[in-house]
Design a protein around this motif. Structure first.
Motif, short mmCIF file in Angstrom:
data_model
loop_
_atom_site.label_atom_id
_atom_site.label_comp_id
_atom_site.label_asym_id
_atom_site.label_seq_id
_atom_site.Cartn_x
_atom_site.Cartn_y
_atom_site.Cartn_z
N ASP A 127 0.85 -1.19 0.00
CA ASP A 127 0.00 0.00 0.00
C ASP A 127 0.88 1.24 0.00
OD1 ASP A 127 -2.41 -1.40 0.09
OD2 ASP A 127 -2.34 -1.56 2.28
N VAL A 139 -1.80 8.18 -3.90
CA VAL A 139 -2.62 7.04 -3.54
C VAL A 139 -3.87 7.01 -4.41
CG1 VAL A 139 -3.93 5.90 -1.73
CG2 VAL A 139 -1.79 7.05 -1.17
N TYR A 141 -6.94 4.05 -5.53
CA TYR A 141 -7.47 2.73 -5.21
C TYR A 141 -8.16 2.14 -6.43
CZ TYR A 141 -6.61 3.84 -0.31
OH TYR A 141 -6.02 4.17 0.89
N ASN A 182 -3.72 -0.61 -4.32
CA ASN A 182 -3.03 0.54 -4.90
C ASN A 182 -2.37 0.24 -6.24
OD1 ASN A 182 -1.93 1.73 -1.64
ND2 ASN A 182 -3.80 2.19 -2.75
#
Length: 231
Positions: free
Chosen positions: A153, A171, A173, A196
């Motif tokens: 992550d 970041v 998703y 990620n």
């Protein structure tokens, strides 16, 4: 003395002469006329074709490009024979030992991803487990930290490219429908959660994702765009 010569020495001399004469009449004393098995050497690398039966010829009468060896596993390729140097990662057994040269990478942090600067060639069968401490892939961007790899992550604010995607502290998703750790599709809008990365080429099959073992099944298991390659 005369009697001894007639009874002992003369018969021995006659016997030796007879043996020599008879022996010299059995076959040709020149070995180049003896019969041996020969195999075709189509690629002229000095090694005969292992896939065909030998044919009897004398050394003097053997056709051109026939040899008394039958250890070539591909007699159409001069670069393939028992004396050849194995070339890694090309699906060819250059030295005809039944094994293939594969490059493996050191995984010092044991996160399943290898250091791209640590490649070493090993000879083994495709599909065999990687040697101890090694992996098939070279996808790790920091092999001293098991929290940094393509499945990690991304942590905002630490100044590190945690997931090895080339971006630092960004970041995004992605949906991981099959739960294999690899996402697919477009980035999800916040406050969504997921993984990620969007590296999965089939997010409905947990056995299909980057760095998976490619097997002969008509599927691109490792998402590299090639189907059923051996590595």
């Amino acid at each position: 003395m005369k009697k001894r010569f007639l009874k002992t020495i003369l018969p021995i001399m006659l016997l030796i002469t007879a043996v020599f004469l008879i022996g010299s009449g059995c076959g040709n004393p020149d070995p180049i006329y003896d019969q041996y098995n020969f195999w075709p050497d189509i690629d002229q690398d000095g090694f005969g074709d292992a896939s065909v039966n030998g044919t009897f010829y004398s050394i003097a009468g053997a056709p051109a490009n026939y040899v008394r060896d039958y250890s070539d596993c591909d007699d159409t390729n001069i670069a393939v024979n028992p004396d050849a140097i194995e070339v890694p990662d090309n699906e060819i057994d250059e030295n005809c030992n039944g094994l293939f040269g594969i490059t493996f990478y050191k995984d010092s942090d044991n996160d399943g991803f290898g250091d791209p600067n640590s490649g070493s060639e090993y000879e083994l069968n495709f599909g065999d487990p990687a040697p101890d401490g090694m992996v098939y892939n070279d996808a790790d961007c920091d092999d001293t930290n098991d929290m940094i790899n393509p499945l990690a992550d991304e942590v905002v604010g630490n100044g590190i490219d945690d997931n090895c995607d080339g971006d630092i502290d960004i970041v995004e998703y992605y949906k991981d429908a099959d739960g294999d750790g690899y996402g697919a599709g477009s980035a999800l809008p916040p406050p969504a959660t997921g993984v990620n990365n969007n590296l999965d080429c089939d997010d409905n099959n947990p056995n299909v994702h980057p760095y998976a073992m490619e097997v002969e099944n008509g599927i691109d298991d490792d998402c590299d765009g090639i189907i059923d390659e051996i590595i």
